[in-house]
Motif scaffolding. Structure first.
Motif, PDB file in Angstrom:
ATOM      1  N   GLN A   1       7.006   4.211  -3.613  1.00 37.43           N
ATOM      2  CA  GLN A   1       7.872   3.224  -2.973  1.00 37.43           C
ATOM      3  C   GLN A   1       9.268   3.243  -3.571  1.00 37.43           C
TER       4      GLN A   1
ATOM      5  N   ASP B   1      -6.469  -0.487   4.285  1.00 37.12           N
ATOM      6  CA  ASP B   1      -6.621   0.894   3.834  1.00 37.12           C
ATOM      7  C   ASP B   1      -8.059   1.264   3.495  1.00 37.12           C
TER       8      ASP B   1
ATOM      9  N   THR C   1       0.848  -1.190   0.000  1.00 40.04           N
ATOM     10  CA  THR C   1       0.000   0.000   0.000  1.00 40.04           C
ATOM     11  C   THR C   1       0.883   1.239   0.000  1.00 40.04           C
ATOM     12  N   MET C   2       0.296   2.373   0.380  1.00 41.82           N
ATOM     13  CA  MET C   2       1.061   3.605   0.506  1.00 41.82           C
ATOM     14  C   MET C   2       2.046   3.548   1.673  1.00 41.82           C
TER      15      MET C   2
ATOM     16  N   SER D   1       5.190   2.305   3.526  1.00 43.70           N
ATOM     17  CA  SER D   1       6.471   1.693   3.191  1.00 43.70           C
ATOM     18  C   SER D   1       7.109   1.217   4.481  1.00 43.70           C
TER      19      SER D   1
ATOM     20  N   GLN E   1       3.940   6.206   6.588  1.00 49.09           N
ATOM     21  CA  GLN E   1       2.651   6.238   5.913  1.00 49.09           C
ATOM     22  C   GLN E   1       2.449   7.620   5.299  1.00 49.09           C
TER      23      GLN E   1
ATOM     24  N   LYS F   1       2.188   9.648   1.196  1.00 43.89           N
ATOM     25  CA  LYS F   1       1.916   9.396  -0.220  1.00 43.89           C
ATOM     26  C   LYS F   1       3.168   9.691  -1.053  1.00 43.89           C
TER      27      LYS F   1
ATOM     28  N   SER G   1      -1.159  -2.722  -4.063  1.00 43.18           N
ATOM     29  CA  SER G   1      -0.749  -1.785  -5.104  1.00 43.18           C
ATOM     30  C   SER G   1       0.084  -2.493  -6.168  1.00 43.18           C
TER      31      SER G   1
END
Length: 239
Positions: free
Chosen positions: A35, A163, A10-11, A13, A30, A32, A68
Protein backbone atom coordinates in the motif's frame (compact mmCIF):
# COMPACT_ATOMS: atom_id res chain seq x y z
CA UNK A 1 -19.89 17.97 -0.40
CA UNK A 2 -17.17 15.87 -2.05
CA UNK A 3 -15.35 13.48 0.27
CA UNK A 4 -12.35 11.26 -0.32
CA UNK A 5 -12.64 7.63 0.80
CA UNK A 6 -9.69 5.30 1.36
CA UNK A 7 -9.59 1.53 1.88
CA UNK A 8 -6.31 -0.26 2.58
CA UNK A 9 -7.58 -3.08 4.79
CA UNK A 10 -6.44 -5.83 2.40
CA UNK A 11 -4.30 -6.29 -0.70
CA UNK A 12 -6.88 -4.14 -2.51
CA UNK A 13 -5.89 -0.50 -2.72
CA UNK A 14 -8.71 1.91 -3.34
CA UNK A 15 -9.54 5.60 -3.37
CA UNK A 16 -12.91 7.12 -4.22
CA UNK A 17 -14.63 10.49 -4.31
CA UNK A 18 -18.32 10.76 -3.50
CA UNK A 19 -20.85 13.49 -2.79
CA UNK A 20 -24.12 12.87 -0.95
CA UNK A 21 -25.43 9.63 -2.51
CA UNK A 22 -23.38 9.89 -5.71
CA UNK A 23 -20.12 8.15 -6.51
CA UNK A 24 -18.05 10.56 -8.57
CA UNK A 25 -14.89 8.55 -9.22
CA UNK A 26 -13.02 5.50 -7.97
CA UNK A 27 -9.61 3.91 -8.49
CA UNK A 28 -9.35 0.26 -7.49
CA UNK A 29 -6.44 -2.15 -7.77
CA UNK A 30 -6.22 -5.75 -6.59
CA UNK A 31 -2.57 -6.67 -6.90
CA UNK A 32 0.01 -7.86 -4.41
CA UNK A 33 1.79 -4.51 -4.13
CA UNK A 34 2.54 -2.69 -0.86
CA UNK A 35 0.00 0.00 0.00
CA UNK A 36 2.91 2.33 0.67
CA UNK A 37 3.80 2.17 -3.03
CA UNK A 38 0.38 2.72 -4.56
CA UNK A 39 -2.04 4.55 -2.24
CA UNK A 40 -0.87 8.14 -2.70
CA UNK A 41 -0.75 7.59 -6.47
CA UNK A 42 -4.33 6.36 -6.40
CA UNK A 43 -5.44 9.42 -4.41
CA UNK A 44 -3.82 11.72 -6.97
CA UNK A 45 -5.34 9.72 -9.83
CA UNK A 46 -8.89 9.72 -8.48
CA UNK A 47 -8.72 13.49 -7.95
CA UNK A 48 -7.52 13.86 -11.53
CA UNK A 49 -10.33 11.68 -12.89
CA UNK A 50 -12.90 13.69 -10.90
CA UNK A 51 -11.40 16.98 -12.17
CA UNK A 52 -10.91 18.12 -8.59
CA UNK A 53 -8.17 19.57 -6.47
CA UNK A 54 -7.54 18.26 -2.98
CA UNK A 55 -8.67 21.65 -1.69
CA UNK A 56 -12.17 20.87 -3.01
CA UNK A 57 -12.55 18.03 -0.51
CA UNK A 58 -14.71 18.57 2.56
CA UNK A 59 -13.86 15.37 4.41
CA UNK A 60 -12.03 12.05 4.40
CA UNK A 61 -13.47 8.59 5.09
CA UNK A 62 -11.11 5.78 5.98
CA UNK A 63 -11.52 2.10 6.79
CA UNK A 64 -9.98 1.40 10.19
CA UNK A 65 -10.12 -2.38 10.35
CA UNK A 66 -9.97 -5.11 11.07
CA UNK A 67 -7.61 -6.16 8.31
CA UNK A 68 -3.98 -5.94 7.27
CA UNK A 69 -1.92 -4.46 10.11
CA UNK A 70 0.46 -2.59 7.79
CA UNK A 71 -2.19 -1.58 5.27
CA UNK A 72 -4.47 -0.09 7.93
CA UNK A 73 -1.63 1.97 9.38
CA UNK A 74 -0.74 3.36 5.96
CA UNK A 75 -4.33 4.26 5.14
CA UNK A 76 -4.94 5.91 8.49
CA UNK A 77 -1.66 7.83 8.38
CA UNK A 78 -2.57 9.18 4.94
CA UNK A 79 -6.04 10.20 6.12
CA UNK A 80 -4.63 11.97 9.17
CA UNK A 81 -1.99 13.77 7.10
CA UNK A 82 -4.56 15.09 4.62
CA UNK A 83 -7.02 15.98 7.37
CA UNK A 84 -4.41 18.05 9.16
CA UNK A 85 -3.06 19.70 5.99
CA UNK A 86 -6.49 20.55 4.56
CA UNK A 87 -8.25 21.17 7.90
CA UNK A 88 -11.11 18.82 7.08
CA UNK A 89 -12.75 16.13 9.25
CA UNK A 90 -12.24 12.36 9.17
CA UNK A 91 -14.91 9.69 9.50
CA UNK A 92 -13.86 6.18 10.49
CA UNK A 93 -15.63 3.18 8.97
CA UNK A 94 -15.41 -0.50 9.90
CA UNK A 95 -13.82 -2.50 7.09
CA UNK A 96 -16.41 -5.24 7.64
CA UNK A 97 -19.38 -2.86 7.62
CA UNK A 98 -18.17 -1.28 4.38
CA UNK A 99 -18.12 -4.66 2.61
CA UNK A 100 -21.79 -5.19 3.48
CA UNK A 101 -22.62 -2.32 1.13
CA UNK A 102 -21.97 -4.67 -1.79
CA UNK A 103 -25.39 -6.23 -1.12
CA UNK A 104 -28.06 -3.75 0.05
CA UNK A 105 -30.69 -6.46 -0.33
CA UNK A 106 -33.49 -7.22 2.19
CA UNK A 107 -34.12 -10.75 3.37
CA UNK A 108 -30.50 -11.92 3.55
CA UNK A 109 -27.52 -11.64 5.87
CA UNK A 110 -24.11 -10.46 4.72
CA UNK A 111 -21.21 -12.28 6.32
CA UNK A 112 -18.27 -9.90 6.04
CA UNK A 113 -15.01 -11.76 6.57
CA UNK A 114 -11.33 -10.97 6.41
CA UNK A 115 -8.33 -13.24 6.85
CA UNK A 116 -7.19 -13.43 10.49
CA UNK A 117 -4.48 -16.03 9.67
CA UNK A 118 -4.13 -19.69 10.69
CA UNK A 119 -7.52 -20.64 9.26
CA UNK A 120 -9.35 -17.94 11.24
CA UNK A 121 -11.51 -15.09 10.04
CA UNK A 122 -12.67 -11.73 11.29
CA UNK A 123 -16.44 -12.08 11.01
CA UNK A 124 -19.43 -9.78 11.38
CA UNK A 125 -23.01 -10.24 10.17
CA UNK A 126 -25.14 -7.46 8.70
CA UNK A 127 -28.71 -7.06 7.46
CA UNK A 128 -29.99 -4.28 5.21
CA UNK A 129 -32.75 -2.18 6.79
CA UNK A 130 -33.71 -0.09 3.76
CA UNK A 131 -31.29 2.74 4.50
CA UNK A 132 -28.19 1.19 6.00
CA UNK A 133 -27.09 -1.98 7.72
CA UNK A 134 -27.92 -3.40 11.13
CA UNK A 135 -25.16 -5.37 12.79
CA UNK A 136 -26.61 -8.79 13.63
CA UNK A 137 -23.39 -10.28 14.99
CA UNK A 138 -20.58 -8.06 16.21
CA UNK A 139 -17.06 -8.57 14.95
CA UNK A 140 -15.27 -11.61 16.29
CA UNK A 141 -12.47 -13.98 15.37
CA UNK A 142 -13.68 -17.47 14.42
CA UNK A 143 -12.34 -20.50 12.60
CA UNK A 144 -13.57 -20.02 9.04
CA UNK A 145 -15.12 -23.47 8.68
CA UNK A 146 -16.93 -22.99 11.97
CA UNK A 147 -18.12 -19.59 10.77
CA UNK A 148 -19.59 -21.08 7.60
CA UNK A 149 -21.24 -23.86 9.60
CA UNK A 150 -22.73 -21.28 12.00
CA UNK A 151 -24.09 -19.16 9.15
CA UNK A 152 -25.56 -22.16 7.33
CA UNK A 153 -27.93 -22.68 10.27
CA UNK A 154 -29.33 -19.14 10.32
CA UNK A 155 -32.94 -18.29 9.44
CA UNK A 156 -32.05 -16.41 6.24
CA UNK A 157 -29.67 -17.00 3.31
CA UNK A 158 -26.15 -15.73 3.93
CA UNK A 159 -23.82 -14.18 1.35
CA UNK A 160 -20.11 -14.30 2.23
CA UNK A 161 -17.77 -11.52 1.17
CA UNK A 162 -14.10 -10.87 1.88
CA UNK A 163 -10.64 -12.15 1.05
CA UNK A 164 -10.74 -15.36 3.10
CA UNK A 165 -14.17 -16.16 1.64
CA UNK A 166 -12.64 -16.05 -1.83
CA UNK A 167 -9.68 -18.17 -0.75
CA UNK A 168 -11.93 -20.82 0.83
CA UNK A 169 -14.78 -20.84 -1.68
CA UNK A 170 -14.78 -24.65 -1.63
CA UNK A 171 -15.81 -24.67 2.03
CA UNK A 172 -18.72 -22.30 1.35
CA UNK A 173 -19.82 -24.43 -1.60
CA UNK A 174 -20.06 -27.51 0.63
CA UNK A 175 -22.81 -25.99 2.82
CA UNK A 176 -26.43 -25.08 2.13
CA UNK A 177 -28.02 -21.67 2.84
CA UNK A 178 -24.69 -19.88 2.20
CA UNK A 179 -23.09 -18.53 -0.97
CA UNK A 180 -20.04 -16.56 -2.06
CA UNK A 181 -20.39 -13.04 -3.41
CA UNK A 182 -19.47 -12.37 -7.03
CA UNK A 183 -15.78 -11.54 -7.60
CA UNK A 184 -16.49 -7.85 -8.28
CA UNK A 185 -18.77 -7.70 -5.21
CA UNK A 186 -16.60 -9.47 -2.72
CA UNK A 187 -13.45 -7.55 -1.85
CA UNK A 188 -13.27 -4.21 0.00
CA UNK A 189 -13.87 -1.06 -2.07
CA UNK A 190 -13.28 2.59 -1.29
CA UNK A 191 -16.69 3.35 -2.83
CA UNK A 192 -18.33 1.26 -0.10
CA UNK A 193 -16.37 3.14 2.56
CA UNK A 194 -17.70 6.38 1.07
CA UNK A 195 -21.32 5.17 1.10
CA UNK A 196 -21.01 4.01 4.71
CA UNK A 197 -19.38 7.28 5.74
CA UNK A 198 -21.73 9.79 4.09
CA UNK A 199 -24.53 9.44 6.70
CA UNK A 200 -21.92 9.88 9.44
CA UNK A 201 -20.68 13.07 7.82
CA UNK A 202 -24.28 14.32 7.69
CA UNK A 203 -24.65 13.60 11.43
CA UNK A 204 -21.30 15.16 12.29
CA UNK A 205 -19.82 11.91 13.63
CA UNK A 206 -16.21 12.92 13.14
CA UNK A 207 -13.20 11.10 14.54
CA UNK A 208 -10.53 12.71 16.70
CA UNK A 209 -7.44 12.23 14.55
CA UNK A 210 -5.18 12.72 17.55
CA UNK A 211 -6.24 9.42 19.11
CA UNK A 212 -7.80 7.53 16.19
CA UNK A 213 -6.19 4.10 15.86
CA UNK A 214 -6.79 1.06 13.65
CA UNK A 215 -9.11 -1.63 14.97
CA UNK A 216 -6.97 -4.76 14.94
CA UNK A 217 -9.12 -7.10 17.12
CA UNK A 218 -6.11 -9.39 17.57
CA UNK A 219 -2.38 -8.79 17.86
CA UNK A 220 -0.11 -9.08 14.86
CA UNK A 221 1.99 -12.21 14.36
CA UNK A 222 5.11 -10.09 14.90
CA UNK A 223 3.83 -8.99 18.33
CA UNK A 224 3.02 -12.58 19.32
CA UNK A 225 6.45 -13.83 18.25
CA UNK A 226 8.20 -10.96 20.05
CA UNK A 227 6.31 -11.74 23.26
CA UNK A 228 7.23 -15.43 23.04
CA UNK A 229 10.89 -14.67 22.42
CA UNK A 230 10.97 -12.05 25.17
CA UNK A 231 9.40 -14.48 27.65
CA UNK A 232 11.83 -17.21 26.63
CA UNK A 233 14.85 -14.92 27.00
CA UNK A 234 13.62 -13.75 30.39
CA UNK A 235 13.19 -17.36 31.53
CA UNK A 236 16.70 -18.22 30.37
CA UNK A 237 18.16 -15.22 32.25
CA UNK A 238 16.39 -16.33 35.43
CA UNK A 239 17.58 -19.94 35.09
Amino acid sequence: MPILAIDTSTMVSGAAIAAEDRLIAEVLMQLKLPQSQVLLGHIKEVLHIAHMDKKDLTGIAVSIGPGSFTGLRIGLASAKMMSYALDIPVVAVSSLEAMAYHYPVPGIYIASTLDAQKGNAYLALYEYNGKGFDEKKSVCVMNFTEAVDFCSKLDKPVVFVGDIAQKKADIIASYKNVSLGMPHLCMPRAANVAMAALPKFARGEFANIMNLEPVYIRRSEAEVLWEKRHAQAKAEDMA
